[in-house]
Design a protein around this motif. Structure first.
Motif, short mmCIF file in Angstrom:
data_model
loop_
_atom_site.label_atom_id
_atom_site.label_comp_id
_atom_site.label_asym_id
_atom_site.label_seq_id
_atom_site.Cartn_x
_atom_site.Cartn_y
_atom_site.Cartn_z
N SER A 132 -9.95 -63.09 86.46
CA SER A 132 -10.48 -62.95 87.31
C SER A 132 -11.40 -62.20 87.71
CB SER A 132 -9.48 -61.50 87.48
OG SER A 132 -8.35 -61.69 87.30
N ALA A 133 -12.31 -62.17 86.74
CA ALA A 133 -13.81 -61.41 86.72
C ALA A 133 -14.95 -62.83 87.09
CB ALA A 133 -14.34 -60.91 85.56
N ALA A 134 -14.18 -63.93 86.73
CA ALA A 134 -14.91 -65.85 86.99
C ALA A 134 -14.96 -66.13 88.44
CB ALA A 134 -15.05 -66.12 85.18
N LEU A 135 -13.24 -65.43 88.92
CA LEU A 135 -12.80 -67.07 89.74
C LEU A 135 -12.36 -65.86 91.00
CD1 LEU A 135 -10.50 -69.37 87.93
CD2 LEU A 135 -12.79 -69.84 88.58
N PRO A 136 -12.68 -67.00 92.67
CA PRO A 136 -12.02 -66.21 93.14
C PRO A 136 -11.02 -65.61 92.92
CG PRO A 136 -13.38 -68.40 93.87
CD PRO A 136 -13.26 -68.06 92.64
N ALA A 137 -10.28 -64.59 93.75
CA ALA A 137 -9.11 -64.31 93.48
C ALA A 137 -7.75 -65.48 93.53
CB ALA A 137 -8.54 -62.97 94.57
N THR A 138 -7.72 -66.23 94.70
CA THR A 138 -6.97 -67.06 95.24
C THR A 138 -6.84 -68.50 93.94
OG1 THR A 138 -8.65 -68.26 96.70
CG2 THR A 138 -7.09 -66.68 97.93
N THR A 139 -8.01 -68.81 93.58
CA THR A 139 -8.04 -69.90 92.56
C THR A 139 -7.94 -69.03 91.43
OG1 THR A 139 -10.51 -70.23 93.31
CG2 THR A 139 -9.51 -71.23 91.77
N ALA A 140 -7.49 -67.97 90.77
CA ALA A 140 -6.85 -66.68 89.54
C ALA A 140 -6.07 -66.77 89.65
CB ALA A 140 -7.79 -65.91 89.59
N ALA A 141 -5.63 -67.08 90.32
CA ALA A 141 -3.72 -66.15 91.32
C ALA A 141 -3.17 -67.45 90.83
CB ALA A 141 -3.84 -66.07 92.44
N GLN A 142 -3.87 -68.90 91.56
CA GLN A 142 -3.44 -70.61 91.58
C GLN A 142 -3.24 -70.68 89.35
OE1 GLN A 142 -5.40 -73.14 93.02
NE2 GLN A 142 -4.96 -72.48 95.62
#
Ligand SMILES: Nc1ncnc2c1ncn2[C@@H]1O[C@H](COP(=O)(O)OP(=O)(O)O)[C@@H](O)[C@H]1O
Ligand SMILES: [Mg+2]
Length: 377
Positions: A101-111
């Motif tokens: 979560s800290a490393a990626l935008p929220a939508t990418t992290a959710a994917q």
């Protein structure tokens, strides 16, 4: 002449902020980490202890049996000297998710969280727990500095088969996930597995779990996103490593008095030294000690003079057995540990550890100034 590891001095040294206990599974790392954390807190340090899979009663004693990996205050510490104790249990999946979560935008992290490859990796790859222990330590260390909440972090290490896994885990995970290997895995399945030669059995482990159950599309989606995450992981792991190499950290190797654990402890100590990581010394835990002042031969001779089948005879036989075990352990310790390396021998205690007072008692055994059961024979 063997130097004695001065554990109390190690706990009292205020320039040291991280204390790590390493060793093979079952030697007592988790118990000793908790006991030393209690002692340091009683003596005025503001401590947090990160435990990994503690035995149930120990978890209860520390109040970490709830499903949270946030440090929580441990009751029963003597706070008169200004110390305190927090404890947490490593939750590797949650640590992994937070780092993503800290490393990626929220939508990418959710994917990524929905991706089956990520789910497998974050819960069941053998290097993950070691990597996440490092990651969680980095978070705690940062928190300790920013919030000035703790001045000592005691770190229990994962219950791996080999003590070395703690140092190698992050690299193995990084190697597994670097672009090259990912491309290999995403290559047509026909040649893909065969390309995983001798040096890649780690990868084979995860491949075995993955291929056949999940689609290559998922895998390549995973690989694409994960490379980004790896960059930030690697950076942080390097910083943690630098901290661990400094005098702010100290490693204690834990072993039991048997050949396998001692050999591993020696190997691990040499590895720490070779990599310039600050080794404080070795604790040989669960040492047997007899209280009676009789050698094995004397006990056996005496046993001859009492009626067969009597309780006294049984007690003498037990004394002979313990004496022999003690002597064997002594010889093994001398043979396997590097001469000159500070060692502390810790007796096997009777009670199962289930409260803070018992941890305190174990800590007193660890730090007892008589040098433990070593005798000059
Ligand atoms: N000094 C000791 N005396 C008696 N039992 C011990 C001692 N140290 C550890 N144990 C016991 O050994 C078992 C393994 O200890 P644990 O701390 O979980 O080891 P590790 O974390 O290295 O796997 C536990 O049941 C624990 O209570
Ligand atoms: Mg353990």
């Amino acid at each position: 002449m063997t130097a004695v590891l001065d554990v109390d001095a190690a706990l009292a040294d205020r320039s040291r902020h991280i204390l790590l206990l390493c060793g093979t599974g079952g030697v007592g790392k988790t118990s000793l980490s908790a006991a030393l954390a209690v002692r340091a807190a009683d003596r005025g340090r503001r401590v947090t202890v990160m435990t990994i899979d503690p035995a149930r009663r120990l978890a209860t004693a520390l109040g970490v049996d709830q499903l949270t990996d946030e440090p929580a205050r441990v009751a029963g510490i003597d706070e008169a000297a200004g110390g305190s104790l927090d404890a947490l249990m490593l939750d590797m999946k949650r640590t992994f998710d937070e780092a993503v979560s800290a490393a990626l935008p929220a939508t990418t992290a959710a994917q990524l969280f929905r991706n089956p490859f990520y789910q497998t990796l974050s819960t069941s790859f053998s290097g993950t727990q070691e990597y996440m222990a490092m990651e969680r330590l980095a978070q705690l260390y940062r928190q300790a500095r920013v919030e000035n909440r703790w001045d000592l972090i005691v770190v229990d290490t994962p219950p791996s088969r080999s003590a070395l896994d703690f140092l190698d885990g992050p690299q193995r995970l990084a190697a597994l996930l670097d672009g090259r290997l990912m491309r290999l895995l995403t290559a047509p399945a026909r040649g893909g597995l065969r390309l995983l030669g001798a040096g890649m059995n780690v990868a084979a482990q995860i491949v075995g779990k993955l291929i056949g159950t999940e689609s290559l599309a998922d895998l390549s989606a995973f690989a694409g996103v994960f490379e980004e995450v790896m960059g930030s992981f690697r950076q942080r792991a390097e910083r943690t490593r630098a901290t661990l190499s400094s005098e702010r950290a100290g490693f204690i190797v834990v072993a039991t008095p048997d050949r396998a654990a001692l050999t591993e402890a020696r190997f691990f100590a040499e590895r720490l030294t070779a990599e310039r990581l600050p080794l404080l010394g070795t604790i040989v835990n669960q040492r047997v000690r007899t209280t009676a002042d009789l050698t094995a031969a004397e006990a056996r001779e005496l046993a001859e003079s009492v009626p067969a089948g009597s309780a006294e005879r049984a007690a003498l036989a037990e004394q002979a057995r313990l004496y022999e075990l003690m002597t064997t352990q002594e010889a093994l310790i001398r043979r396997h540990l590097a001469p000159g390396q500070p060692v502390r021998e810790v007796e096997r205690v009777d009670s199962e550890i289930s409260d803070v007072e018992e941890l305190r008692r174990l800590a007193r055994v660890i730090t007892a100034q008589d040098g433990g059961p070593r005798r000059d024979v």
